[in-house]
Design a protein around this motif. Structure first.
Motif, PDB file in Angstrom:
ATOM      1  N   GLU A   1      62.904   9.429 -58.989  1.00  0.00           N
ATOM      2  CA  GLU A   1      63.002   9.931 -57.616  1.00  0.00           C
ATOM      3  C   GLU A   1      62.112   9.070 -56.719  1.00  0.00           C
ATOM      4  O   GLU A   1      60.986   8.768 -57.084  1.00  0.00           O
ATOM      5  N   PHE A   2      62.620   8.692 -55.558  1.00  0.00           N
ATOM      6  CA  PHE A   2      61.838   7.810 -54.678  1.00  0.00           C
ATOM      7  C   PHE A   2      61.460   8.480 -53.371  1.00  0.00           C
ATOM      8  O   PHE A   2      61.131   7.815 -52.394  1.00  0.00           O
TER       9      PHE A   2
ATOM     10  N   ARG B   1      59.827  10.216 -50.174  1.00  0.00           N
ATOM     11  CA  ARG B   1      58.515  10.129 -49.518  1.00  0.00           C
ATOM     12  C   ARG B   1      58.170  11.497 -48.967  1.00  0.00           C
ATOM     13  O   ARG B   1      59.035  12.164 -48.393  1.00  0.00           O
ATOM     14  N   GLU B   2      56.918  11.925 -49.108  1.00  0.00           N
ATOM     15  CA  GLU B   2      56.515  13.174 -48.486  1.00  0.00           C
ATOM     16  C   GLU B   2      56.668  13.011 -46.976  1.00  0.00           C
ATOM     17  O   GLU B   2      56.483  11.915 -46.431  1.00  0.00           O
TER      18      GLU B   2
ATOM     19  N   LYS C   1      60.749   2.867 -61.129  1.00  0.00           N
ATOM     20  CA  LYS C   1      59.897   3.701 -60.278  1.00  0.00           C
ATOM     21  C   LYS C   1      58.485   3.132 -60.146  1.00  0.00           C
ATOM     22  O   LYS C   1      57.960   2.977 -59.039  1.00  0.00           O
TER      23      LYS C   1
ATOM     24  N   PHE D   1      55.214  -1.080 -44.135  1.00  0.00           N
ATOM     25  CA  PHE D   1      54.133  -1.040 -45.126  1.00  0.00           C
ATOM     26  C   PHE D   1      53.136  -2.180 -44.944  1.00  0.00           C
ATOM     27  O   PHE D   1      52.553  -2.674 -45.895  1.00  0.00           O
ATOM     28  N   LEU D   2      52.958  -2.583 -43.691  1.00  0.00           N
ATOM     29  CA  LEU D   2      51.932  -3.586 -43.376  1.00  0.00           C
ATOM     30  C   LEU D   2      50.945  -2.995 -42.373  1.00  0.00           C
ATOM     31  O   LEU D   2      50.373  -3.713 -41.564  1.00  0.00           O
ATOM     32  N   GLN D   3      50.785  -1.686 -42.419  1.00  0.00           N
ATOM     33  CA  GLN D   3      49.850  -1.024 -41.507  1.00  0.00           C
ATOM     34  C   GLN D   3      48.468  -1.061 -42.163  1.00  0.00           C
ATOM     35  O   GLN D   3      48.229  -0.369 -43.154  1.00  0.00           O
TER      36      GLN D   3
ATOM     37  N   GLY E   1      43.974   2.596 -46.229  1.00  0.00           N
ATOM     38  CA  GLY E   1      44.668   2.417 -47.498  1.00  0.00           C
ATOM     39  C   GLY E   1      45.486   3.589 -47.971  1.00  0.00           C
ATOM     40  O   GLY E   1      45.636   4.579 -47.279  1.00  0.00           O
ATOM     41  N   PHE E   2      46.023   3.419 -49.176  1.00  0.00           N
ATOM     42  CA  PHE E   2      46.956   4.422 -49.696  1.00  0.00           C
ATOM     43  C   PHE E   2      46.259   5.497 -50.520  1.00  0.00           C
ATOM     44  O   PHE E   2      45.244   5.251 -51.155  1.00  0.00           O
TER      45      PHE E   2
ATOM     46  N   LEU F   1      51.157   6.891 -55.377  1.00  0.00           N
ATOM     47  CA  LEU F   1      50.773   5.484 -55.482  1.00  0.00           C
ATOM     48  C   LEU F   1      49.518   5.247 -56.338  1.00  0.00           C
ATOM     49  O   LEU F   1      49.570   4.450 -57.282  1.00  0.00           O
TER      50      LEU F   1
ATOM     51  N   PHE G   1      46.688  12.977 -46.733  1.00  0.00           N
ATOM     52  CA  PHE G   1      46.720  11.559 -47.149  1.00  0.00           C
ATOM     53  C   PHE G   1      47.613  10.736 -46.244  1.00  0.00           C
ATOM     54  O   PHE G   1      47.511   9.512 -46.214  1.00  0.00           O
ATOM     55  N   LYS G   2      48.491  11.433 -45.493  1.00  0.00           N
ATOM     56  CA  LYS G   2      49.291  10.752 -44.474  1.00  0.00           C
ATOM     57  C   LYS G   2      49.813  11.820 -43.516  1.00  0.00           C
ATOM     58  O   LYS G   2      49.768  13.014 -43.842  1.00  0.00           O
TER      59      LYS G   2
ATOM     60  N   ARG H   1      43.277   3.931 -38.940  1.00  0.00           N
ATOM     61  CA  ARG H   1      44.700   3.696 -39.206  1.00  0.00           C
ATOM     62  C   ARG H   1      45.323   2.684 -38.245  1.00  0.00           C
ATOM     63  O   ARG H   1      46.540   2.490 -38.267  1.00  0.00           O
TER      64      ARG H   1
END
Ligand code: UDX
Length: 436
Positions: free
Chosen positions: A150-151, A153-154, A206, A251-253, A257-258, A263, A324-325, A414
């Motif tokens: 499963e891919f 995103r929250e 995955k 994904f270059l922000q 970090g993640f 991840l 986290f986001k 951010r």
């Protein structure tokens, strides 16, 4: 006859999968050992924040196609069983904890009917699917097992499940692929790319995808460190390299970090598994990706010290963001909370505000202080940290905010605020990867 499916584990992945599969017209039963969670879902309430999911859940419960139970016998007449339980990082190492997946297989093996298909969706170390298939068929020889990572995103879970950018199925038999084609018939009709793989490749897809995404984020955060050293601006650099379609701007922000439930633990579990396979050299670089990521958090703390001095005792630090986001109430491995905790431990008085993640953050760190509003959070602050890029934080009026704080200094962790606007309102704005 319409297929009936079961979903084992009704957390983030399972609850979303159950509601979405019902909306595709399948009959679905979701089961979980956690009776309280099942009661909430039966009542049309989602136990976490995910835009659009609660509405979809209520709509699907009303059709009668979607049901929930804490009794695993409820799955016995289903044709396909999706395993959606968690695989968190083990407490004493980097590997994934497989006990929930193993437990799910043991719990369902003797309950499912001959000819049915078990489909793993959880993120697992490569090799697990083949092992679980053997175990399942030892217990119940007339069933099969496939893997279907499963891919989602929250924050976009419903959209990503209903309109995935690809469907990957790892199968060991043609029959398994046929069953999965029937489950996903609507998506296939919409020409969603359909990738058929063997079991190990499907498991690797995955972790490879998440490793690539993590690498992209840490790459730009490494560039941020260089920009700081050389007096450059990482946001301009990211924009400029992103125009190259081979690189791409997403994904270059650059920033702190993640984090999250996927991840960080996925790259660590991947490293642990590569070691078991004797191929650890191939993933050495992920160790560096992890270090760059963790360093971004310490760099914010260094910036705070640079602004307020080494001794943070008695200083008030306002923290905007705990999730986290944005668009999530998930605080698992949240960079924002991690920074808040470290600054609190250094003696500062920290006050946090987040639009959705306060309850989860309080449960995890009950000793931290939480504000009722943005204004309360900012009041008398010696420095403000913007750590999760919620829309409401971008809508703050910096002129009004400047009247609330002790010192108009903000660190944009951010790179998401309008720097000029804040500067014009009298703020000193610091950010990772941009000269002050
Ligand atoms: C991720 C994958 O994207 C998804 O495909 C997989 O199924 C699960 O893991 P998710 O954990 O929901 O999804 O979050 P994602 O949107 O990928 O963001 C992960 C983290 O990276 C967040 O903390 C986010 O703030 C951070 N991030 C993302 C950055 O720091 N910079 C970026 O440019 C993008």
């Amino acid at each position: 006859m319409a297929l009936k499916i079961s979903v084992i584990g009704t957390g983030y992945l399972g609850a979303t999968h159950a509601a979405c599969m019902s909306s595709l017209g399948l009959e679905v039963v979701g089961v979980d050992l956690d009776s309280a969670k099942i009661e909430r879902l039966k009542g049309g309430r989602v136990p976490f924040y995910e835009p659009g999911l609660e509405e979809l859940l209520q709509e699907q419960l009303a059709t009668g196609r979607l049901t929930f139970s804490d009794n695993f016998d409820a799955i016995s007449d289903a044709d396909v069983h999706f395993i959606c339980v968690g695989t968190p990082q083990v407490k004493d190492g980097l590997a994934a904890d497989m006990s929930y997946v193993d437990g799910a297989i043991e719990a369902i093996a003797m309950r499912i009917k001959p000819g049915s298909l078990v489909v793993g969706k959880s993120t697992v170390p490569v090799g697990s699917a083949a092992r679980l298939r053997d175990r399942l068929r030892t217990l119940n020889p007339e069933v099969d097992l496939a893997w279907n990572p499963e891919f989602l995103r929250e924050g976009f879970a419903v959209h990503d499940t209903l309109h995935p950018n690809r469907l990957v199925v790892g199968v060991a038999s043609n029959e398994a692929e046929d069953i999965l084609r029937a489950v996903y018939a609507k998506n296939i009709a919409e020409e969603v790319p359909w990738v058929v793989a063997d079991l190990p490749t499907s498991e690797l897809v995955k972790v490879a995808a998440n490793s690539f995404l993590a690498t992209k984020i840490s790459f730009i955060n490494a560039m941020a460190e260089i920009c700081e050293a050389a007096g450059g601006d990482v946001t301009v650099l990211a924009k400029a390299i992103g125009y190259d379609p081979r690189i791409g701007s997403r994904f270059l922000q650059a920033g702190i970090g993640f984090g999250g439930g996927c991840l960080p633990k996925d790259i660590r579990a991947f490293m642990a598994r590569s070691q078991e396979l004797g191929a650890d050299q191939a993933l050495e670089f992920l160790r560096e990706i992890d270090s760059i990521n963790m360093r971004a958090r310490s760099r914010v703390i260094d910036l705070v010290r640079r602004e307020l001095g080494e001794n943070l005792a008695g200083k008030k630090v306002a923290v905007l963001g705990a999730a986290f986001k944005p668009d999530s109430d998930d605080v698992r491995d949240s960079p924002a909370l991690d920074i808040a905790v470290q600054i609190h431990a250094a003696g500062a008085s920290v006050e946090i505000f987040d639009p959705k993640a306060m309850e989860n953050a309080k449960l995890r760190f009950p000793t931290l202080a939480f504000a009722q509003s943005i204004d309360e959070c900012l009041a008398q602050a010696d420095i403000v940290l913007h750590l999760t890029e919620w829309q409401v934080f971008r809508e703050i009026n910096p002129t009004v905010a400047a009247t609330l704080v002790n010192n108009p200094i903000i660190i944009d962790g951010r790179n998401a605020l309008d720097r000029e606007l804040w500067q014009m309102a009298g703020w000193k704005v610091r950010a990772l990867g941009r000269a002050s």
